[in-house]
Design an enzyme around this catalytic site. Structure first.
Site, mmCIF file in Angstrom:
data_model
loop_
_atom_site.group_PDB
_atom_site.id
_atom_site.type_symbol
_atom_site.label_atom_id
_atom_site.label_comp_id
_atom_site.label_asym_id
_atom_site.label_seq_id
_atom_site.Cartn_x
_atom_site.Cartn_y
_atom_site.Cartn_z
ATOM 1 N N ALA A 167 0.848 -1.193 0.000
ATOM 2 C CA ALA A 167 0.000 0.000 0.000
ATOM 3 C C ALA A 167 0.880 1.239 0.000
ATOM 4 O O ALA A 167 2.044 1.192 0.419
ATOM 5 C CB ALA A 167 -0.927 0.007 1.214
ATOM 6 N N ASP A 168 0.313 2.329 -0.467
ATOM 7 C CA ASP A 168 1.013 3.608 -0.403
ATOM 8 C C ASP A 168 0.000 4.698 -0.080
ATOM 9 O O ASP A 168 -1.114 4.697 -0.625
ATOM 10 C CB ASP A 168 1.727 3.934 -1.718
ATOM 11 N N THR A 169 0.394 5.597 0.817
ATOM 12 C CA THR A 169 -0.480 6.684 1.251
ATOM 13 C C THR A 169 0.127 8.018 0.849
ATOM 14 O O THR A 169 1.318 8.253 1.081
ATOM 15 C CB THR A 169 -0.669 6.643 2.781
#
Length: 208
Positions: free
Chosen positions: A87-89
């Site tokens: 995931a990447d935020t």
């Protein structure tokens, strides 16, 4: 968050291609046994944004890149084949990406820009399984209250802004700064559980 004893004894059902303690906590929260892949990260705090790449495309690409690096690492280390989750935020203010602050000055500048303003938090999720990539994205609208220079300085003194997109963590002290949230609290934390569980169901992983 410590893992429950029964969770520690279960066989892992996937690899998490992330060193983020918040993502590990969220997977533990939903009872999903997992193993963290110790994938070497690229240099720097954040991957560079490509020329002409929008912030929305950037966050999805970086999640895919993390999942791909995890998949390749799993194969190179001859690990048992399991799904690979990444995931990447990204915090987006007026179309601009606010990544992890490089230092205190950078953190203070980011927080001053976010003060009293609304911004978006995009968290993209990517899942590799049996040669296929599954992906989704959570988009939340967040508004911070007005922050004084003293508020920002004290927050930076806590050490919390560092290593976090936009220089804040909603699950910590900065939770007191959030005047409005429309979207996913866990998405702003770093792993949207609704979108993640949808992807897991698609590959046959049912949660407890």
């Amino acid at each position: 968050m410590a893992q429950a004893p029964d969770l520690l004894t279960r066989a892992p059902r996937l690899y998490l291609a992330s060193a983020s303690p918040r993502r590990r906590e969220l997977l533990t929260q939903i009872g999903l046994a997992h193993t963290v892949l110790q994938v070497p990260a690229p240099p720097g705090e954040d991957e560079p944004q490509h020329a002409g790449e929008t912030a929305a495309h950037y966050v999805r690409r970086t999640a895919r890149d993390k999942a791909e690096r995890g998949r390749l690492w799993m194969a190179a280390q001859q690990l048992a084949p399991l799904p690979v989750l990444a995931a990447d935020t990204t915090v987006i203010l007026q179309g601009a990406v606010l990544g992890k602050p490089a230092d205190r000055t950078d953190a203070m500048h980011m927080l001053a820009r976010l003060s009293g303003a609304s911004h978006q938090v995009h968290t993209a999720v990517a899942l590799w399984h049996q040669g296929r990539l599954y992906e989704d994205v959570s988009i939340s609208e967040v508004r911070m209250c007005d922050l004084s220079a003293d508020d920002i300085a004290r927050y930076c003194d806590s050490g919390e802004p560092y290593g976090k997109a936009g220089a804040y963590g909603i699950q910590g002290l900065a939770g007191t700064f959030i005047a409005h949230l429309a979207g996913s609290y866990t998405g702003v934390m770093g792993l949207p559980l609704f979108e993640t569980s949808k992807l897991l169901r698609r590959i046959g992983i049912l949660l407890p």
